[in-house]
Scaffold this motif. Sequence first.
Motif, PDB file in Angstrom:
ATOM      1  N   ALA A 107       0.830  -1.205   0.000  1.00 44.11           N
ATOM      2  CA  ALA A 107       0.000   0.000   0.000  1.00 44.11           C
ATOM      3  C   ALA A 107       0.864   1.255   0.000  1.00 44.11           C
ATOM      4  CB  ALA A 107      -0.921  -0.004   1.215  1.00 44.11           C
ATOM      5  N   ASN A 108       0.307   2.357  -0.526  1.00 47.68           N
ATOM      6  CA  ASN A 108       1.042   3.619  -0.601  1.00 47.68           C
ATOM      7  C   ASN A 108       0.154   4.798  -0.234  1.00 47.68           C
ATOM      8  OD1 ASN A 108       3.912   3.438  -1.511  1.00 47.68           O
ATOM      9  ND2 ASN A 108       2.999   2.185  -3.134  1.00 47.68           N
ATOM     10  N   ASP A 109       0.789   5.853   0.269  1.00 45.07           N
ATOM     11  CA  ASP A 109       0.095   7.102   0.591  1.00 45.07           C
ATOM     12  C   ASP A 109       0.255   8.083  -0.566  1.00 45.07           C
ATOM     13  OD1 ASP A 109      -0.196   5.860   3.007  1.00 45.07           O
ATOM     14  OD2 ASP A 109       1.239   7.129   4.074  1.00 45.07           O
ATOM     15  N   ILE A 110      -0.774   8.867  -0.776  1.00 44.41           N
ATOM     16  CA  ILE A 110      -0.732   9.927  -1.789  1.00 44.41           C
ATOM     17  C   ILE A 110      -1.326  11.199  -1.191  1.00 44.41           C
ATOM     18  CG2 ILE A 110      -1.890  10.742  -3.892  1.00 44.41           C
ATOM     19  CD1 ILE A 110       0.453   9.186  -4.638  1.00 44.41           C
ATOM     20  N   LEU A 111      -0.640  12.328  -1.409  1.00 42.01           N
ATOM     21  CA  LEU A 111      -1.175  13.630  -1.005  1.00 42.01           C
ATOM     22  C   LEU A 111      -1.022  14.594  -2.161  1.00 42.01           C
ATOM     23  CD1 LEU A 111      -2.285  15.703   1.012  1.00 42.01           C
ATOM     24  CD2 LEU A 111       0.085  16.117   1.741  1.00 42.01           C
ATOM     25  N   LEU A 112      -2.129  15.160  -2.598  1.00 48.15           N
ATOM     26  CA  LEU A 112      -2.134  16.207  -3.618  1.00 48.15           C
ATOM     27  C   LEU A 112      -3.045  17.327  -3.131  1.00 48.15           C
ATOM     28  CD1 LEU A 112      -2.540  13.990  -6.827  1.00 48.15           C
ATOM     29  CD2 LEU A 112      -0.522  15.342  -6.260  1.00 48.15           C
ATOM     30  N   ASP A 113      -2.573  18.555  -3.276  1.00 47.73           N
ATOM     31  CA  ASP A 113      -3.426  19.674  -2.915  1.00 47.73           C
ATOM     32  C   ASP A 113      -3.143  20.855  -3.834  1.00 47.73           C
ATOM     33  OD1 ASP A 113      -1.186  21.120  -1.941  1.00 47.73           O
ATOM     34  OD2 ASP A 113      -1.397  20.173   0.020  1.00 47.73           O
ATOM     35  N   LYS A 114      -3.870  21.906  -3.618  1.00 47.46           N
ATOM     36  CA  LYS A 114      -3.792  23.068  -4.505  1.00 47.46           C
ATOM     37  C   LYS A 114      -2.669  24.023  -4.124  1.00 47.46           C
ATOM     38  CE  LYS A 114      -7.025  26.478  -6.428  1.00 47.46           C
ATOM     39  NZ  LYS A 114      -8.367  27.076  -6.282  1.00 47.46           N
ATOM     40  N   GLU A 115      -2.194  23.947  -2.868  1.00 51.46           N
ATOM     41  CA  GLU A 115      -1.270  24.960  -2.365  1.00 51.46           C
ATOM     42  C   GLU A 115       0.173  24.479  -2.271  1.00 51.46           C
ATOM     43  OE1 GLU A 115      -2.462  27.863  -2.152  1.00 51.46           O
ATOM     44  OE2 GLU A 115      -4.561  27.223  -2.351  1.00 51.46           O
ATOM     45  N   GLN A 116       0.402  23.271  -1.765  1.00 55.73           N
ATOM     46  CA  GLN A 116       1.766  22.817  -1.480  1.00 55.73           C
ATOM     47  C   GLN A 116       2.279  21.746  -2.439  1.00 55.73           C
ATOM     48  OE1 GLN A 116       3.500  24.341   0.937  1.00 55.73           O
ATOM     49  NE2 GLN A 116       1.709  25.624   1.405  1.00 55.73           N
ATOM     50  N   GLN A 117       1.419  20.796  -2.786  1.00 54.69           N
ATOM     51  CA  GLN A 117       1.869  19.631  -3.567  1.00 54.69           C
ATOM     52  C   GLN A 117       0.851  19.336  -4.670  1.00 54.69           C
ATOM     53  OE1 GLN A 117       4.260  16.649  -1.435  1.00 54.69           O
ATOM     54  NE2 GLN A 117       2.740  15.136  -2.077  1.00 54.69           N
ATOM     55  N   GLN A 118       0.815  20.241  -5.632  1.00 53.77           N
ATOM     56  CA  GLN A 118      -0.158  20.122  -6.720  1.00 53.77           C
ATOM     57  C   GLN A 118       0.245  19.043  -7.724  1.00 53.77           C
ATOM     58  OE1 GLN A 118      -0.249  23.477  -9.391  1.00 53.77           O
ATOM     59  NE2 GLN A 118      -1.392  22.282 -10.905  1.00 53.77           N
ATOM     60  N   ILE A 119       1.542  18.947  -8.007  1.00 49.98           N
ATOM     61  CA  ILE A 119       2.033  18.023  -9.044  1.00 49.98           C
ATOM     62  C   ILE A 119       3.104  17.116  -8.444  1.00 49.98           C
ATOM     63  CG2 ILE A 119       3.181  17.823 -11.280  1.00 49.98           C
ATOM     64  CD1 ILE A 119       2.055  20.598 -11.970  1.00 49.98           C
ATOM     65  N   ILE A 120       2.956  15.816  -8.668  1.00 47.63           N
ATOM     66  CA  ILE A 120       3.982  14.851  -8.283  1.00 47.63           C
ATOM     67  C   ILE A 120       4.629  14.303  -9.542  1.00 47.63           C
ATOM     68  CG2 ILE A 120       4.357  12.532  -7.352  1.00 47.63           C
ATOM     69  CD1 ILE A 120       2.395  13.133  -5.161  1.00 47.63           C
ATOM     70  N   GLN A 146      -4.506   3.416  -9.287  1.00 46.94           N
ATOM     71  CA  GLN A 146      -5.247   3.218  -8.042  1.00 46.94           C
ATOM     72  C   GLN A 146      -5.693   4.543  -7.447  1.00 46.94           C
ATOM     73  OE1 GLN A 146      -2.123   1.181  -5.833  1.00 46.94           O
ATOM     74  NE2 GLN A 146      -2.099   2.764  -4.261  1.00 46.94           N
ATOM     75  N   THR A 147      -4.910   5.599  -7.643  1.00 48.50           N
ATOM     76  CA  THR A 147      -5.314   6.921  -7.155  1.00 48.50           C
ATOM     77  C   THR A 147      -6.586   7.378  -7.848  1.00 48.50           C
ATOM     78  OG1 THR A 147      -2.990   7.481  -6.758  1.00 48.50           O
ATOM     79  CG2 THR A 147      -4.557   9.308  -6.852  1.00 48.50           C
ATOM     80  N   ALA A 148      -6.641   7.203  -9.165  1.00 43.87           N
ATOM     81  CA  ALA A 148      -7.838   7.589  -9.917  1.00 43.87           C
ATOM     82  C   ALA A 148      -9.023   6.695  -9.561  1.00 43.87           C
ATOM     83  CB  ALA A 148      -7.548   7.511 -11.418  1.00 43.87           C
ATOM     84  N   ILE A 149      -8.774   5.383  -9.407  1.00 45.74           N
ATOM     85  CA  ILE A 149      -9.858   4.444  -9.120  1.00 45.74           C
ATOM     86  C   ILE A 149     -10.443   4.681  -7.729  1.00 45.74           C
ATOM     87  CG2 ILE A 149     -10.312   2.003  -8.626  1.00 45.74           C
ATOM     88  CD1 ILE A 149      -8.529   1.332 -11.042  1.00 45.74           C
ATOM     89  N   ILE A 150      -9.599   4.955  -6.753  1.00 44.35           N
ATOM     90  CA  ILE A 150     -10.097   5.244  -5.401  1.00 44.35           C
ATOM     91  C   ILE A 150     -10.961   6.498  -5.418  1.00 44.35           C
ATOM     92  CG2 ILE A 150      -9.354   6.017  -3.102  1.00 44.35           C
ATOM     93  CD1 ILE A 150      -6.999   4.030  -3.369  1.00 44.35           C
ATOM     94  N   THR A 151     -10.515   7.516  -6.154  1.00 42.38           N
ATOM     95  CA  THR A 151     -11.320   8.744  -6.296  1.00 42.38           C
ATOM     96  C   THR A 151     -12.658   8.433  -6.954  1.00 42.38           C
ATOM     97  OG1 THR A 151      -9.287  10.052  -6.511  1.00 42.38           O
ATOM     98  CG2 THR A 151     -11.335  11.075  -7.262  1.00 42.38           C
TER      99      THR A 151
END
Length: 868
Positions: free
Chosen positions: A601-614, A630-635
């Motif tokens: 399993a893995n963690d993912i964090l995306l937001d508008k202010e700090q980490q918009q693009i990985i 999996q990120t798209a499928i979970i969403t």
Amino acid sequence: MAKSKSEETPLMQQHKAIKDRYPDAVLLFRVGDFYETFNEDAVIASKVLGIVLTKRANGSASYVDLAGFPHHSLDTYLHKLVKAGHRVAVCDQLEDPKTVKGIVKRGVTEMVTPGVAVNDKILENSSNNFLAAVHFGKNKTGIAFLDISTGEFFVAEGTLEYVDKLLQSFKPAEVLYARPQQKHFKECFGTRFYTYTLDEWIFTSNYAQETLLKQFETHSLKGFGVEQLQDALIAAGATLHYLRDTEHPHLQHITGIQRIDEKDALWMDRFTARNLELVSSGMEQGNGLLDVLNNTVSPMGARLLRRWLALPLQDIAKINQRLDVTEYFIKETELSKALHHHLKQTGDLERLVSKIPLRKINPREVMSLARALQQVEGVKELLAKSNNSHLQFLSQRMDPCPDILARILKEVVETPPVLVSKGNVIQEGVHEELDNLRKIAHSGKEYLLRIQQTESDATGIPSLKVAFNNVFGYYLEVTNAHKNKVPDTWIRKQTLANAERYITPELKEYEEKIIGAEEKILSLETLIFDQLLAALQPYIKPIQDDAKLLAEIDCLLCFANNAVQYKYRRPNITQDYSLEIKEGRHPVIERGLPPGESYVANDILLDKEQQQIIILTGPNMSGKSALLRQTAIITLMAHMGSFVPAASANIGLTDKIFTRVGASDNLSGGESTFMVEMNETASIINNISDRSLVILDEIGRGTSTYDGISIAWSIVEYLHDMTEHRPKTLFATHYHELNELENKHSRIRNFHITNKEAGNKVIFLRKLAPGGSRHSFGIHVARMAGMPPALINRANEVLAQLEEKHIEAPLQQNVKNIAASPSKVQLSIFDAHSDTFKQIREMLDTVDINRLTPVEALLKLNDIKSLL
């Protein structure tokens, strides 16, 4: 020389007249106990069905091709013809041949095409069989989807891209459009669908309005909320016209029309649905997300789950409503088990009730309908006792239709035959005359046995027996050893090698009574059954509503079962713009792991202010693509209202999911891998918003290294700086040079998939970690794939030579220059192509950069590439 009509046999003249009315269909022509096909139809039938192609005489000195099959095999062969993409006209005998002198009257009783099939052998339980129609309006495109087997009717309108997405999601079996639009349709939607063209006058507003109002028996369409969708309604009118044109006049089960609003559903274009493998995994059927999630127990539930997957919700309140019910089912295990038990016994209620107006329902199916209504009654009672407001609301809407249920149970025997013509369908006590006739038929047969015993005693013939045949009815059979004992009053009818057969006046009298009674019994049973079907007509709409409610409960029970069985957790849907997943897993890959192996399993964090693009780098086969998907499928699952494969998930409301994964040519469309890649990427860039999730995998690999890095680099910068929106973006790449972007842009972060080297081997740890990766381990992957050792050794030698000569040094220097001067993002493409320098320079001089759209820029880049 053409054969004149007068020289053809009467049968072939009749066939030709009917065939002329259905020139584009395979005509199944009933002749006695067979369905025959002639001429070009016979050639098609022999190939598709694997039956013998023969010839028969057609008048003087003329022969026609012929292929046929027994009439009782119609369902089997019809299924094969329609599945092969053929339109089929079923032509039956409309008169009893025994009562007609000369040619029997015939006519087409059913027209079957891929989009109007109602036969159980043609349909798939878990998916709808939609007939679609497309109308190209002035500003919008309208589309309608109608499933004649369930009565479901949907309309929508919007851009060509939106209609294309709906076509991909609903996957209609057949698509209609106006004949003059043939070229335009193929330009917009390609040749992915079975299509049929209609006259242009059918696609008009007035005709559509008249057709729809007549169908729904209303004065307006305001009650359905679709009156403003003029282009969509024109398409809807065309579908109803087509049903009647294909001999389907009985459409009382199509009782309403439902609007699909683009704003109500999370947007996914057809590339995203394909890339995420929602329905199937590439060429491998049965290995997509739907197959993993689908643990429904009713066909209605399976079909609804497919639609929920294609059209995830955008309304947080509705999403939470589904999540609340799912959570309630998880806690209330006894209720879930009881509901599960009822649902398993409902069968396909939705398609059963739709057979009533189509006159396709048989006695056994009517009893199945009654048993399903009994289950509705049980479900209604269970939901009424629940503590969940939505389940109580569903209970109030359910109608077990007690009156018609009681009538079915009273009139139809518990285990009826499939065909009314087999008899013994109606129970005793329903019809007095029917009961009397049954007594006559039953006692008559008993009387025949008494006649046999009486005559045997009177004549002294111990072996005497009463029997029956179709030639002369009931008879007395006497062996030759006793024929001298036969009385003179007996009438001899037949002589056999070892016996004689006789009739008597008394025997014929009772035969007439028995046969007359049996014929009247069958006639009465048919009449009573038809009256029961007529009585069922007013209940079609409430039973359809019951089926929809059962389907919803089935899907929510499925979500609860999945959550418990596979350890899914409830997501938290917010109005924020962030996406935070803890210990996320890919639901399909996880289920396909060997026993004993656990998913990393893995963690993912995306937001508008700090980490918009990985920017995600890592070795080949390390799991980058799985993490992206999996990120798209979970969403997506969260927006369906499902629990998700993660320890926890905080998901900001998402309006669009875009994916660009892998590279594939569109050779039939004349487009290269690179062109397909650029078209799909341009579509993403032109449609993003702050609430979008963008998944990009290996952008730029469809072209040369310099071009690829240039494009990938510029796309990432565009998503970061050059648009007013800040879409959450995961960008997987083999171009390690893109790691430089983190140093230059505030919302870009580098991550990599970890690995461990042991000697000359690499072990993939599949864990996400901060920082970029500098190696792709391509040769290690080649070894794992089974490449010959000699090839692997040579590859290592070449790699060592390249690294020694620092072949990549100029490229690395160019990347540093880009990072130092972002306003001049351009790699030197002229050093290696001096012969074309002037031509490219002239091309660039004509470009107005200030007016150039991203799509035009990418296409211009493709033009430049073609010169190199």
